[in-house]
Design an enzyme around this catalytic site. Sequence first.
Site, PDB file in Angstrom:
ATOM      1  N   HIS A   1      40.435 -81.448   2.710  1.00  0.00           N
ATOM      2  CA  HIS A   1      40.359 -80.772   3.996  1.00  0.00           C
ATOM      3  C   HIS A   1      41.588 -79.879   4.049  1.00  0.00           C
ATOM      4  CE1 HIS A   1      37.463 -83.844   4.951  1.00  0.00           C
ATOM      5  NE2 HIS A   1      37.249 -83.339   6.155  1.00  0.00           N
TER       6      HIS A   1
ATOM      7  N   HIS B   1      29.877 -81.892   1.544  1.00  0.00           N
ATOM      8  CA  HIS B   1      30.941 -82.291   2.494  1.00  0.00           C
ATOM      9  C   HIS B   1      30.355 -83.084   3.659  1.00  0.00           C
ATOM     10  CE1 HIS B   1      35.073 -81.682   4.216  1.00  0.00           C
ATOM     11  NE2 HIS B   1      34.407 -82.225   5.231  1.00  0.00           N
TER      12      HIS B   1
HETATM   13 FE   FE2 Z   1      35.278 -82.871   7.098  1.00  0.00          FE
END
Ligand code: FE2
Length: 423
Positions: free
Chosen positions: A210, A57
């Site tokens: 997200h 990420h």
């Molecule tokens: Fe992020």
Amino acid sequence: MLDLLITNATLPDGRTNASVAVQDGEIVDVAPGLKAEAHETLDAQGQLLSPPFVDAHFHMDATLSYGLPRVNQSGTLLEGIALWGELKPLLTQEALVSRAMQYCDWAVGKGLLAIRTHVDVCDARLLAVDALLEVKKRVAPYIDLQLVAFPQDGVLRSPDAMDNLQRALDKGVDVVGGIPHFERTMQDGALSVKLLCEIAAERGLLVDMHCDESDDPLSRHVETLAFETQRLGLHGRVVGSHLTSMHSMDNYYVSKLLPLMKEANLGVIANPLINITLQGRHDTYPKRRGMTRVPEQMAHGLTVAFGQDCAMDPWYSLGSGDMLEVAHMGLHVAQMTSQSAMRQCFDAVTVNPAKLMHLKGYGIEKGCKADFVLLQARDPIEALRLRATRLKVFKRGKVIAETAPSVSRLSLPERPATTSWQI
Ligand code: FE2
């Protein structure tokens, strides 16, 4: 004759005196005390040989832009998004590529050889998409770079974002992203999860969203993400990133939610450096830590990774691509202090993100790619404690980065001449 033979290595799973034999960029054997002729040999002297670090990420389009055009004063996610909105019209492809390439240099020096980066698709020019596709091509010989089409301003909230996202996927972006908690309403958030998962199912792509990146205990998009995953048969192909609302949720509700996440085989990525700084900003005291429930998710059999998320950008002023720093913070925030939990924190920046990214040939086993890092540490726990020096970083059996051992020379009466912080 082998290309490379590494002897006397300790492996993350506890094997000692391991030899690793390499031929044509692949591991052809792993066994204790191997003896064979090789063009190059390396005595690891009992140090830890790990598969490379993996960051599942990151935001490479924003990285190293700290201070442009100004610094985030409140330290919140929402000011960070607003600040990124101010910066976007000023971006150039050249600057995006140059900053991303510099970050990739840092990553290699830290033994970080696989990165999943989100790329904002809300700019109709798709400037950042083109820049990161170019970076992906340039770094391919040494970094596996995976791109996520990320509608930063909301795929429903931002005009044309859905069309831009589809165009980004057409250009070769690998993964479908989203940000349901930033849509206008909870209903729009749920609809965005549904639509984005359907796009991934139609195109045969992975999803990394997200999700619930807030301190709102009633944010429920992870429930929708789990539901859509099982409805569309996307088991094992969908990741919920951040999931910080789970920190604040009611315990009874979480006891229902965790089995639903397991049913969908949902992956989880926590971002400890960023979650601990962005979350809890509206609290006085006690101030919430904000990271998702990592030990509980792991105990339910979910694959959980720790991500860097940001480095020197509108959301975070520090960061250097050091996944041991990320895991070190995750360990502290989640209070994962037992021996087995600390080892799980090491897995959360190596094997777990590799699994979530569906990397092929990852690991120190026969048939895997000869990519690994020799650390100045004797096991994963010592590596975490010392954020150990990456002595050598190998790609396909060739050294691509080296760092001198960390040692301090002492001038003390009746004490040793040096220390390297190992007992
Ligand atoms: Fe992020």
